[in-house]
Write a protein that holds these residues in place. Structure first.
Motif, PDB file in Angstrom:
ATOM      1  N   ARG A   4      49.699  37.216  -2.448  1.00  0.00           N
ATOM      2  CA  ARG A   4      49.850  36.888  -3.791  1.00  0.00           C
ATOM      3  C   ARG A   4      49.152  38.149  -4.479  1.00  0.00           C
ATOM      4  NH1 ARG A   4      49.879  31.950  -5.687  1.00  0.00           N
ATOM      5  NH2 ARG A   4      48.455  32.474  -7.604  1.00  0.00           N
ATOM      6  N   PRO A   5      49.745  38.409  -5.813  1.00  0.00           N
ATOM      7  CA  PRO A   5      49.224  39.483  -6.601  1.00  0.00           C
ATOM      8  C   PRO A   5      47.689  39.827  -6.704  1.00  0.00           C
ATOM      9  CG  PRO A   5      50.688  38.158  -8.095  1.00  0.00           C
ATOM     10  CD  PRO A   5      50.497  37.590  -6.661  1.00  0.00           C
ATOM     11  N   GLU A   6      47.056  41.007  -6.640  1.00  0.00           N
ATOM     12  CA  GLU A   6      45.868  41.312  -6.746  1.00  0.00           C
ATOM     13  C   GLU A   6      44.849  40.630  -7.862  1.00  0.00           C
ATOM     14  OE1 GLU A   6      43.626  42.872  -4.263  1.00  0.00           O
ATOM     15  OE2 GLU A   6      45.402  42.738  -2.935  1.00  0.00           O
ATOM     16  N   LYS A   7      45.592  40.662  -8.809  1.00  0.00           N
ATOM     17  CA  LYS A   7      44.783  39.809 -10.071  1.00  0.00           C
ATOM     18  C   LYS A   7      45.020  38.354 -10.073  1.00  0.00           C
ATOM     19  CE  LYS A   7      44.378  44.113 -12.878  1.00  0.00           C
ATOM     20  NZ  LYS A   7      44.898  44.617 -14.258  1.00  0.00           N
ATOM     21  N   GLY A   8      44.310  37.806 -10.597  1.00  0.00           N
ATOM     22  CA  GLY A   8      44.342  36.287 -10.827  1.00  0.00           C
ATOM     23  C   GLY A   8      43.734  35.501  -9.507  1.00  0.00           C
ATOM     24  N   LEU A   9      43.706  34.110  -9.718  1.00  0.00           N
ATOM     25  CA  LEU A   9      43.413  33.319  -8.774  1.00  0.00           C
ATOM     26  C   LEU A   9      43.915  33.391  -7.426  1.00  0.00           C
ATOM     27  CD1 LEU A   9      42.991  29.815 -10.551  1.00  0.00           C
ATOM     28  CD2 LEU A   9      41.238  31.202  -9.605  1.00  0.00           C
ATOM     29  N   LEU A  10      43.076  33.496  -6.547  1.00  0.00           N
ATOM     30  CA  LEU A  10      43.620  33.717  -5.108  1.00  0.00           C
ATOM     31  C   LEU A  10      44.189  35.176  -4.860  1.00  0.00           C
ATOM     32  CD1 LEU A  10      45.276  30.176  -4.146  1.00  0.00           C
ATOM     33  CD2 LEU A  10      43.106  30.846  -4.116  1.00  0.00           C
ATOM     34  N   GLY A  11      43.811  36.025  -5.613  1.00  0.00           N
ATOM     35  CA  GLY A  11      44.536  37.367  -5.612  1.00  0.00           C
ATOM     36  C   GLY A  11      44.307  37.989  -4.278  1.00  0.00           C
ATOM     37  N   GLY A  12      45.486  38.761  -3.699  1.00  0.00           N
ATOM     38  CA  GLY A  12      45.278  39.368  -2.518  1.00  0.00           C
ATOM     39  C   GLY A  12      45.351  38.317  -1.168  1.00  0.00           C
ATOM     40  N   TYR A  35      36.798  30.908  -4.437  1.00  0.00           N
ATOM     41  CA  TYR A  35      36.446  31.893  -5.531  1.00  0.00           C
ATOM     42  C   TYR A  35      36.705  33.155  -4.979  1.00  0.00           C
ATOM     43  CZ  TYR A  35      33.877  27.773  -7.487  1.00  0.00           C
ATOM     44  OH  TYR A  35      33.803  26.720  -8.111  1.00  0.00           O
ATOM     45  N   TYR A  36      37.877  33.389  -4.727  1.00  0.00           N
ATOM     46  CA  TYR A  36      38.278  34.765  -3.906  1.00  0.00           C
ATOM     47  C   TYR A  36      38.009  35.926  -4.575  1.00  0.00           C
ATOM     48  CZ  TYR A  36      39.912  31.070  -0.749  1.00  0.00           C
ATOM     49  OH  TYR A  36      40.266  30.155   0.246  1.00  0.00           O
ATOM     50  N   ALA A  37      37.829  36.009  -5.875  1.00  0.00           N
ATOM     51  CA  ALA A  37      37.385  37.179  -6.464  1.00  0.00           C
ATOM     52  C   ALA A  37      36.063  37.961  -5.867  1.00  0.00           C
ATOM     53  CB  ALA A  37      37.236  36.989  -7.892  1.00  0.00           C
ATOM     54  N   ARG A  38      35.403  36.848  -5.506  1.00  0.00           N
ATOM     55  CA  ARG A  38      33.847  37.409  -4.689  1.00  0.00           C
ATOM     56  C   ARG A  38      34.538  38.260  -3.479  1.00  0.00           C
ATOM     57  NH1 ARG A  38      30.641  32.488  -3.066  1.00  0.00           N
ATOM     58  NH2 ARG A  38      32.826  31.469  -2.537  1.00  0.00           N
ATOM     59  N   ALA A  39      35.468  37.776  -2.827  1.00  0.00           N
ATOM     60  CA  ALA A  39      35.684  38.800  -1.611  1.00  0.00           C
ATOM     61  C   ALA A  39      36.186  40.112  -2.080  1.00  0.00           C
ATOM     62  CB  ALA A  39      36.582  37.965  -0.725  1.00  0.00           C
ATOM     63  N   ARG A  40      37.133  40.140  -3.164  1.00  0.00           N
ATOM     64  CA  ARG A  40      37.498  41.349  -3.507  1.00  0.00           C
ATOM     65  C   ARG A  40      36.524  42.289  -3.994  1.00  0.00           C
ATOM     66  NH1 ARG A  40      41.433  37.823  -5.755  1.00  0.00           N
ATOM     67  NH2 ARG A  40      40.518  37.950  -7.833  1.00  0.00           N
ATOM     68  N   ASN A  41      35.578  41.602  -4.567  1.00  0.00           N
ATOM     69  CA  ASN A  41      34.284  42.514  -5.217  1.00  0.00           C
ATOM     70  C   ASN A  41      33.360  42.901  -4.123  1.00  0.00           C
ATOM     71  OD1 ASN A  41      35.168  42.747  -8.085  1.00  0.00           O
ATOM     72  ND2 ASN A  41      34.029  40.834  -8.460  1.00  0.00           N
ATOM     73  N   LEU A  42      33.307  42.083  -2.947  1.00  0.00           N
ATOM     74  CA  LEU A  42      32.615  42.300  -1.945  1.00  0.00           C
ATOM     75  C   LEU A  42      33.021  43.781  -1.120  1.00  0.00           C
ATOM     76  CD1 LEU A  42      30.320  40.439  -0.387  1.00  0.00           C
ATOM     77  CD2 LEU A  42      32.290  40.258   1.313  1.00  0.00           C
ATOM     78  N   ALA A  59      43.177  42.720   3.942  1.00  0.00           N
ATOM     79  CA  ALA A  59      43.502  41.389   4.515  1.00  0.00           C
ATOM     80  C   ALA A  59      42.782  40.847   5.665  1.00  0.00           C
ATOM     81  CB  ALA A  59      45.180  41.675   5.382  1.00  0.00           C
ATOM     82  N   GLU A  60      42.111  41.429   6.631  1.00  0.00           N
ATOM     83  CA  GLU A  60      41.302  40.906   7.433  1.00  0.00           C
ATOM     84  C   GLU A  60      39.975  40.326   6.745  1.00  0.00           C
ATOM     85  OE1 GLU A  60      39.793  43.746  10.185  1.00  0.00           O
ATOM     86  OE2 GLU A  60      42.107  44.095  11.154  1.00  0.00           O
ATOM     87  N   VAL A  61      39.381  40.932   5.887  1.00  0.00           N
ATOM     88  CA  VAL A  61      38.345  40.636   5.169  1.00  0.00           C
ATOM     89  C   VAL A  61      38.750  39.232   4.221  1.00  0.00           C
ATOM     90  CG1 VAL A  61      36.655  40.847   3.379  1.00  0.00           C
ATOM     91  CG2 VAL A  61      37.117  42.425   4.790  1.00  0.00           C
ATOM     92  N   MET A  62      39.712  39.180   3.416  1.00  0.00           N
ATOM     93  CA  MET A  62      40.308  38.137   2.953  1.00  0.00           C
ATOM     94  C   MET A  62      40.440  37.047   3.924  1.00  0.00           C
ATOM     95  SD  MET A  62      40.342  39.193  -0.242  1.00  0.00           S
ATOM     96  CE  MET A  62      41.074  37.858  -1.252  1.00  0.00           C
ATOM     97  N   ALA A  63      41.049  37.142   4.948  1.00  0.00           N
ATOM     98  CA  ALA A  63      41.518  36.059   6.002  1.00  0.00           C
ATOM     99  C   ALA A  63      39.949  35.387   6.518  1.00  0.00           C
ATOM    100  CB  ALA A  63      42.341  36.521   7.147  1.00  0.00           C
ATOM    101  N   ALA A  64      39.124  36.522   6.678  1.00  0.00           N
ATOM    102  CA  ALA A  64      37.814  35.899   7.099  1.00  0.00           C
ATOM    103  C   ALA A  64      37.014  34.846   5.961  1.00  0.00           C
ATOM    104  CB  ALA A  64      36.749  36.978   7.691  1.00  0.00           C
ATOM    105  N   TRP A  65      37.251  35.432   4.650  1.00  0.00           N
ATOM    106  CA  TRP A  65      36.542  34.672   3.670  1.00  0.00           C
ATOM    107  C   TRP A  65      37.341  33.344   3.434  1.00  0.00           C
ATOM    108  CZ3 TRP A  65      32.652  36.472   0.540  1.00  0.00           C
ATOM    109  CH2 TRP A  65      32.331  35.621  -0.386  1.00  0.00           C
ATOM    110  N   ALA A  66      38.568  33.102   3.733  1.00  0.00           N
ATOM    111  CA  ALA A  66      39.185  31.802   3.315  1.00  0.00           C
ATOM    112  C   ALA A  66      38.740  30.725   3.536  1.00  0.00           C
ATOM    113  CB  ALA A  66      40.476  31.937   4.419  1.00  0.00           C
TER     114      ALA A  66
END
Length: 350
Positions: free
Chosen positions: A254-262, A88-95, A77-84
């Protein structure tokens, strides 16, 4: 070919762009090498994003997580928030996935070779080539939009993209030198970004002016040619923005999969032609006149915004109430922040 690469490197030695993740050419000649973690992080961030937008994000990430091991240990959640805001949020999950594989499977050290880099989550041919070349001076060929444009003009290639990609890659590979391949990779990208620009290329000061076939043919401004894009469709959705009397906001992950996942977002509907969604709790809902519009890669999104104020003891069927003191609108993805900007004026707590 070697002479042409040398011409570009001489130009780069004088005109290299300063970037926080880049080692200047003079330092590199003296044996200073970039941190592979910083190179990889910059390349992931730069996908579909401009250098200007990435600089501050890169600094923020490396301040908070200075090593790949630090990033691997971070809360999702911290990484996703920093990425906001980067999109292209799949990049943050793959990061995060990639950082954890580097730590668990490679002892916290990025692989040096292209083939092994390709086995990492979220690392495709371009990123693998960029990291191998820039971080490890491997003679790999990078082919981003800038390089495609340069190659299409230097060789006067009129095959439209994306069909031209294999041809442009072969031409780029023929020019890639064994000496200083990392500097060369950055030089050819800089050339496309600063001289061989999409509109009004500065051919008069280009280091490759003489061998450029498109300049001689007068076709530079036409290249690269591209296959016409299909019309971008519009999808619609509903966003429910709720605030309790104690100031808390109702949000859901939001669900992990799909746009804006997580990512955090407002409860709402799926996105489609005729969205339908039950409100997350019983309330007197007010529909805003304004619609939040956001454009993704393949579609436009129009969100109808429903707002409601509810008592301090209200309980929702979905999502969680986040106290006002810990709620950070900047941590929302851009489309959800647009909704907040439109709705927040209706939900001021006296």
């Amino acid at each position: 070919m070697r002479e042409q690469a040398l011409q570009l490197l001489q130009w780069y030695d004088r005109h290299a762009r300063a970037m926080p993740w880049r080692v200047p050419p003079e330092d590199r000649k003296n044996g200073v090498m970039p941190d592979p973690y910083g190179v990889w992080l910059s390349e992931v961030m730069l996908q579909q994003t401009t250098v200007a937008a990435v600089r501050d994000y890169w600094r923020k990430f490396t301040d908070i997580w200075p090593t790949v091991a630090d990033l691997a240990a971070a809360e999702d959640a911290e990484v996703m928030a920093a990425w906001a805001g980067l999109g292209y949020y799949a990049r943050a999950r793959n990061l995060l996935k990639c950082a954890r594989v580097v730590v668990t499977d490679h002892g916290g050290q990025f692989p040096r070779d292209h083939a092994t880099l390709l086995t990492l989550p979220g690392v495709g041919p371009y990123t693998a080539a960029a990291v191998a070349a820039i971080a490890f001076d491997q003679p790999e060929t990078v082919l981003d939009g800038n390089v495609e444009r340069v190659m299409s003009r230097i060789h006067d290639v009129h095959t439209p993209l994306p069909a031209a990609k294999p041809e442009l890659m072969a031409l780029a590979q023929a020019l890639t030198p064994v000496e200083r391949p990392g500097d060369y990779a950055q030089a050819v990208m800089d050339l496309g970004a600063t001289i061989c620009t999409p509109k009004s290329p500065a051919c008069g000061i280009c280091p490759w002016r003489d061998p450029c076939r498109a300049r001689m043919a007068g076709t530079a401004s036409e290249l690269p040619k591209k296959t016409p894009k299909k019309k971008v469709p519009t999808r619609r959705g509903i966003a429910y923005v709720t605030r309790r009397a104690d100031g808390a906001w109702l949000l859901e992950t939001r669900p992990e999969k799909g746009l804006l996942g997580g990512m955090l977002g407002w409860p709402g509907s799926d996105w489609g032609d005729a969205p339908v969604a039950d409100p997350p709790l019983d309330a007197d809902w007010y529909r805003l006149d304004a619609t939040a519009r956001h454009t993704f890669t393949h579609f436009h999104l129009d969100l109808t915004i429903m707002t409601a104020r509810v008592p301090a003891d209200a309980v929702a069927d979905r999502g969680d109430f986040i106290p006002h003191g810990t709620f950070r609108p900047a941590a929302l993805p851009t489309v959800m922040r647009k909704v907040y900007d439109l709705a927040s004026g209706q939900l001021i707590i006296d």
